[in-house]
Enzyme design. Structure first.
Site: not given
Length: 236
Positions: A87, A120-121, A157, A192
């Site tokens: 997020g 991700s985050a 990413h 990714e």
């Protein structure tokens, strides 16, 4: 020797696939049969209930229980496994500091009492700092310093420059070069579908898509899946 065990995933969802489906085999291999319950950290998104339901479904599919940190009965300070969802990285780190979870997670993982997974985050906050996130600073955490479970930065990413593009903004490679104008820490860009697995003194790039290694005053290095990056970790 470090006791840290971590699986740092670039992205939780691939196009056309379910949440964590692309990395399910790696997650199951990482957690093994000894882990029963995963504690989910949902604070990178605003809808904690919806996010927790998605994570619970994914881990149930893999054979694990899942409880979200915001739910009754959750005990972050005694978790055996963490999954920190993606997020907004700034919002996530701010929540970890303000909810007094930062030190609990860091201490349990560094002591070997718990394992860490992030996407991700959630991968960004496992590193030295969040200075190589792709996110907008929608809130301001008390510090950009992250958990420091690994002694380098990650750019999830990661996107390679497109030589045919007419876009005049900075490429991801250029942004990381700007980071290295002010900071010395290595940066691993993971595309990714890729992830980094840490097992004590071992660090291996997993997945088929690979990544890049960016170091200050050195040429960018392309990394294939399966590359051993253990030299980035302290060796004793």
């Amino acid at each position: 020797m470090s006791l840290v065990r971590a699986l740092l995933i670039s992205n939780s969802t691939m196009h056309g696939e379910a949440f964590l489906e692309h990395c399910q085999a790696e997650v199951c291999d990482f957690l093994g049969k000894q882990v029963k319950t995963v504690t989910f950290i949902p604070f990178a998104l605003a809808d904690w209930d919806g996010y927790a339901a998605k994570a619970t479904d994914a881990f149930k599919r893999m054979g694990y229980q899942c409880i979200s940190a915001h739910e009754a009965g959750a005990n972050v300070a005694e978790a055996e496994a963490y999954f920190v969802g993606g997020g907004n990285t700034f919002r996530l780190l701010k929540a970890l500091y303000e909810r007094n979870m930062f030190d609990s997670i860091k201490c349990r993982v560094e002591s070997g009492a718990a394992v860490y997974m992030g996407a991700s985050a959630g991968t960004n906050v496992a590193t030295l700092s969040i200075r190589t996130t792709n996110d907008m600073p929608i809130v301001y955490p008390p510090s950009f310093d992250a958990l420091g479970l690994v002694p380098f930065n990650i750019n999830p990413h990661y996107v390679d420059p497109d030589p045919s593009s007419k876009h005049m903004g900075e490429t991801r490679e250029k942004r990381i070069q700007e980071f290295h104008e002010e900071n010395a820490a290595p940066v691993v860009g993971i595309r990714e579908g890729a992830m980094l697995r840490v097992d004590g003194g071992s660090l291996v790039l997993k997945g088929k898509t690979g990544g890049v290694l960016c170091r200050q005053n050195q040429a960018l290095e392309q990394l294939a899946g399966g590359t051993d990056l253990s030299f980035l970790l302290p060796q004793t």
